[in-house]
Design an enzyme around this catalytic site. Structure first.
Site, PDB file in Angstrom:
ATOM      1  N   LYS A  76      36.626  44.836  48.238  1.00  0.00           N
ATOM      2  CA  LYS A  76      37.455  43.640  48.414  1.00  0.00           C
ATOM      3  C   LYS A  76      37.711  43.436  49.906  1.00  0.00           C
ATOM      4  O   LYS A  76      37.959  44.409  50.637  1.00  0.00           O
ATOM      5  CB  LYS A  76      38.775  43.818  47.651  1.00  0.00           C
ATOM      6  CG  LYS A  76      39.677  42.587  47.667  1.00  0.00           C
ATOM      7  CD  LYS A  76      40.928  42.774  46.792  1.00  0.00           C
ATOM      8  CE  LYS A  76      41.806  41.531  46.791  1.00  0.00           C
ATOM      9  NZ  LYS A  76      43.020  41.664  45.964  1.00  0.00           N
ATOM     10  N   SER A 151      44.041  38.047  42.477  1.00  0.00           N
ATOM     11  CA  SER A 151      43.329  37.690  43.673  1.00  0.00           C
ATOM     12  C   SER A 151      41.999  38.416  43.866  1.00  0.00           C
ATOM     13  O   SER A 151      41.191  37.977  44.695  1.00  0.00           O
ATOM     14  CB  SER A 151      44.214  37.993  44.890  1.00  0.00           C
ATOM     15  OG  SER A 151      44.482  39.372  44.978  1.00  0.00           O
ATOM     16  N   SER A 175      46.631  41.533  40.288  1.00  0.00           N
ATOM     17  CA  SER A 175      45.352  41.110  40.864  1.00  0.00           C
ATOM     18  C   SER A 175      44.133  41.976  40.579  1.00  0.00           C
ATOM     19  O   SER A 175      43.018  41.575  40.906  1.00  0.00           O
ATOM     20  CB  SER A 175      45.483  40.950  42.370  1.00  0.00           C
ATOM     21  OG  SER A 175      46.083  39.717  42.644  1.00  0.00           O
TER      22      SER A 175
END
Ligand code: GLN
Length: 484
Positions: A76, A151, A175
């Site tokens: 990420k 997210s 998330s």
């Protein structure tokens, strides 16, 4: 090979059936082919990834391999990785090449894993749909008109579309779990303090936690083995003995007590999600588990409490982005103050600005006691509910998200309806507990549904066991989006 588990990939590498260079190449080619439509990756660097793969092959030839050596893992874009563009999905960091590695990245490097690239995310991890990224929306591979969740939506879409065998995510209010649910993959948010936040760009520090996202619980266990561990550079990292999170995977579930919070099966839950979750629980009964009703009476306060505390912490954390030290700086300004103002006005997107304003407001003199302090007290009550519930059960189960993936744009103009996507996940962060999402079927529209498993503090090995046994009895986690 695309559907192979990490254990299978590791065995192929160990037997010399495939090299890490070949494996990495395969996934890089897939990214090249599919990323233009999915937008799951922000940065791909063939040369860097292949150089790491080559080193991994050499390490293996010398006999120094661990289970993850040579395995490509997507990271990420919230994790700083030395020499890699690290943007956190924001224009504010559009040009930031990290001079150092996050602890998580270091740990993967130490294990000999290959960094496959940086995945897209909501700006500064604020969002539930991956629509707020400076780099554009991410598409859900199951239906490209829908969102992948957020997210960590880039990581989720990457694993779901098999652009990566595994990925990392972070979870401040849901998330990891919510995008895992919306894309039909498995994701785990560990107990707060298990994975170091060093080098993980801060959103709300008392809630942020990194964790694995992969096809199965077994894969998540192997990833967590690399990610977890004490790190003195994070003051909330917990000094605990090293654990093997895969140690209990094979344990039978006879006698397992599952708590079902009555608040999780009430108004607001869509009928098809409720049905899939109930079917999953029925499967657990077949595996020998018992269910008991529990109550989390304060869970209805979780969203309002979170939207005081998370913005408060974010407003403080994001004050470092001022155009002086790194990232974006307004090209034209009259004086220092004007430079700060223009830089921040240009660098941040509207959701981030909304959070900074709310956070600044609730922390300001005169409102601190009424909002921030009050929210802290409620946070304690929310955590206390779980302590009570865990007196009656080993794990808690329920839906991860109230519905399957929604349409792109559907909630963009309605922040409150967007915030409700995390109604079942946020309380877990407020309490600091571990939680995971496991695919458990499909809704009426053919989109994946996630079952949430919440464990007591430090019960990650147990939760992975509970998830793995379900995945031995069902095949939802092996399903792949068609045409991908
Ligand atoms: N959707 C929540 C938010 O927007 C949670 C995000 C997260 O877990 N990083 O804040």
């Amino acid at each position: 090979m695309l559907n192979a588990s990490l254990k299978q990939l590791s065995a192929l590498l160990a037997d010399g059936k495939v090299s890490s260079v070949e494996l990495t190449q395969t996934f890089l080619d897939r990214i090249e082919q599919l990323n233009p439509s999915l937008n799951a990756f922000i940065t791909v660097d063939r040369e860097k990834s292949l150089a790491q793969a080559k080193t991994a092959d050499e390490l293996r030839a010398k006999g120094g391999a661990c289970p993850l050596t040579g395995i490509p893992v997507a990271q990420k874009d919230i994790f700083c990785a030395q020499g890699w563009l690290t943007t956190c999905g924001s224009k504010m960091l559009h040009n930031f090449v990290s001079p150092y590695d996050a602890h998580v990245i270091e740990q993967f490097n130490r294990a000999g894993a290959v960094n496959l690239g940086k995945t897209n995310m909501d700006e500064f991890a604020m969002g539930s749909s991956n629509e707020t990224s400076y780099h554009g929306k991410v598409k859900n591979p199951w239906n490209q008109e829908t969102v992948p969740g957020g997210s960590s939506g880039g990581s989720a879409a990457a694993v779901a579309a098999r652009l990566a065998p595994a990925a990392t995510g972070t979870d401040t209010g849901g998330s990891i779990r919510q995008p895992a649910a919306l894309t039909g993959i498995t994701g785990l948010k560990p107990t707060y303090g298990v994975v170091s936040r060093y080098g993980m760009i801060a959103f709300a520090s008392s809630l942020d936690q990194g964790g694995p996202m992969a096809k199965s619980a077994e894969d998540c266990a192997l990833l967590l083995n690399a990610m977890a561990g004490f790190d003195s550079r994070d003051s909330t990292s917990l000094e605990r003995e090293k654990e093997d999170y895969a140690r209990d995977l094979a344990q039978p579930l006879q006698g397992l007590k599952i708590g079902l919070p009555k608040e999780f099966f009430a108004e607001g839950l869509s009928a098809d999600v409720a049905q899939r979750v109930e079917e999953a629980i029925a499967e657990y009964r077949k595996l020998g588990a018992e269910t008991v009703e529990v109550s989390l009476p304060n869970s209805k306060l979780a969203i309002p409490v979170y939207y005081v505390l998370a913005p408060a912490e974010a407003s403080s954390n994001l004050s470092r982005f001022d155009g002086v030290r790194y990232g974006h700086r307004a090209p034209e300004y009259t004086d220092l103050l004007d430079m700060y103002c223009k830089t921040r006005a240009q660098g941040f997107g509207s959701e981030v600005k909304r959070r900074i304003m709310i956070g600044t407001y609730v922390l300001s003199h005169g409102y601190y006691d009424a909002y921030y302090l009050q929210a802290q007290k409620l946070r304690r009550l929310i955590a206390q509910d779980f302590v009570e519930a865990f007196k009656h059960c080993d794990v808690i189960m329920g839906p991860t998200a109230p519905s399957t993936a929604f349409k792109i744009g559907e909630k963009s103009d309605d922040p409150v309806s967007m915030y409700l996507s995390d109604i079942y996940t946020i309380a877990v962060n407020l309490a600091g507990l571990p939680g995971m999402s496991v695919p458990c079927g499909f809704g009426g529209n053919g989109l994946p549904v996630g079952l949430q498993i919440i464990g007591n503090y430090f019960s990650e090995a147990k939760m992975l066991n509970v998830a793995h046994q379900y995945q031995q009895a069902t095949d939802w986690h092996t399903r792949m989006p068609e045409g991908i």
